[in-house]
Design a protein around this motif. Sequence first.
Motif, mmCIF file in Angstrom:
data_model
loop_
_atom_site.group_PDB
_atom_site.id
_atom_site.type_symbol
_atom_site.label_atom_id
_atom_site.label_comp_id
_atom_site.label_asym_id
_atom_site.label_seq_id
_atom_site.Cartn_x
_atom_site.Cartn_y
_atom_site.Cartn_z
ATOM 1 N N ASN A 141 -5.120 -1.350 -4.057
ATOM 2 C CA ASN A 141 -3.905 -0.691 -3.567
ATOM 3 C C ASN A 141 -3.383 0.466 -4.411
ATOM 4 O O ASN A 141 -2.629 1.303 -3.897
ATOM 5 C CB ASN A 141 -2.786 -1.741 -3.432
ATOM 6 N N ILE A 142 -3.746 0.526 -5.687
ATOM 7 C CA ILE A 142 -3.080 1.456 -6.596
ATOM 8 C C ILE A 142 -3.217 2.922 -6.168
ATOM 9 O O ILE A 142 -2.259 3.699 -6.202
ATOM 10 C CB ILE A 142 -3.589 1.254 -8.052
ATOM 11 N N GLU A 143 -4.399 3.299 -5.710
ATOM 12 C CA GLU A 143 -4.652 4.708 -5.396
ATOM 13 C C GLU A 143 -3.778 5.204 -4.251
ATOM 14 O O GLU A 143 -3.082 6.226 -4.369
ATOM 15 C CB GLU A 143 -6.137 4.896 -5.059
ATOM 16 N N HIS A 144 -3.778 4.474 -3.131
ATOM 17 C CA HIS A 144 -3.024 4.974 -1.979
ATOM 18 C C HIS A 144 -1.520 4.769 -2.146
ATOM 19 O O HIS A 144 -0.724 5.531 -1.601
ATOM 20 C CB HIS A 144 -3.520 4.355 -0.667
ATOM 21 N N LEU A 145 -1.097 3.766 -2.936
ATOM 22 C CA LEU A 145 0.337 3.595 -3.171
ATOM 23 C C LEU A 145 0.891 4.729 -4.042
ATOM 24 O O LEU A 145 2.001 5.218 -3.821
ATOM 25 C CB LEU A 145 0.615 2.241 -3.823
#
Length: 497
Positions: A284-288
Amino acid sequence: MSETHIVDDSRKLRLLNFADQKIRMLHLTWFAFFLTFVIWFAHAPLLIHIKEALDLTTAQVKALLILNVAITIPARIVVGMLVDRYGPRIIYSSLLFISALLCIGFAFANTYEALALFRFLLGFVGAGFVIGIRMVGEWFPHHQVGTAEGIYGGWGNFGSAAGAMLLPTIALMFGGENGWRYAIVSIGVVSAIYSLVFYKFARNTPKGSVYFKPKKSGGMVVTSWRAFWALILMNIPMYLALAMLAWRLSPAGVNLFSDNMMYLMWVLLAVLFVVQTQQIWRVNIEHLRAGVPEVDRYSFKQVGILNIAYFATFGSELAVISMLPLYFLETFEGLSAVEAGLLASGFAFMNLVSRPMGGWFSDTFGRRKSMLFLIAGLAVGYFLMGLMDSYWWIPMAVLVTMACSFFVQAGEGAVFAIVPLIKRSMTGQIAGMAGAYGNVGAVVYLTVLSYVDYSTFFYVISASAAVGLIAVAFLNDPKGHIVEVGEDGTVHRIAVG
């Protein structure tokens, strides 16, 4: 942008219209689920024979019952991810075939260790439910999906009751001291054959429809930072439930293994929680950080509320079914064990009509309104069961119990009438998490039962259902369309209300 939908203006399902492909898919799928439940609980009606054949102690038998559900919680999460990634056709076929082999292995086990190992591994078959939720959701339009999911869940769930009726009879037909083994083998053989039938005739989607997959695998994708932290928090109860199961298998419970082994398992669970959290972060880190486009967003609040609702509905059903025969036997004088079992069996039998009715309510009267009504009904039902004692007229006690079971199972149907309408590409994972919370509920309620009397047990369930009712008040009715993006970049709108 394309519009993805199934044209069918009728809310009524014509279940004998086998010319309709979606009806054929429904029958194929509920029977697959039916078989998984027969396999999952095949040992239950034959325990007396298994105990005698292997000279088991009462504690060892209790340990088998706990082991049977131990792996189901993580299995539902894992299978949810697999079905979203690879499709229900291949995953259900594989599950049925692997479960058949494990079932046959359990039947021919000659030591308690082998028996326990196969029973533990067979808990994986309990994840089969998740697969069909995605399958049925692909085939039915929003105004029929609740009824269809209810039929799938209710008729499939009946497998445990059907097994209880059929397997002892099959064992008697084979006769001899190994009759129970051949009875269990027979259902394994049926499952293996049906896995091939399912693979040949099942299809993931109607012709021309797109099977949407999550953009990333290895963890549930969320679309806001608030949802990210909520997901981490909602994983904690599942690990605590597994820790409780380990405790129940320790000397404090059925004494299957030592305290040191229990501590080792607790450490392992803590490590797995850290690993899973890292996976969720990685996914999730990239798109969040970049910001999630509105077209990709979905409400994780809906998922959390359904988890809580299924905790109270299916969790209480599993717990109550396991204790109800003994409750009737100990509460009402003059009942034989057979009579108590027959009276209690009505709770499970209601699945045949209750789950489909819950789904139909949801399709007809609205998702949120139906959930509020049904959760309120089960809260009242369990409160009334808490008032029951030996002075009650037995038919009245049975009537209250049956009425309560209707609300419980109809509530389950209403939960899974909503699951396919949140995010199509993640239906398997959402169903897996909600399903896992049902098992968490069972563990919690049965743990409570080990410390309190029957009346208090029912009051605790009623109180937890009241908490669930408050949560359901914040549920949003699915409206309009959800949006999915195909692998080729095409944007699809799917009607959900």
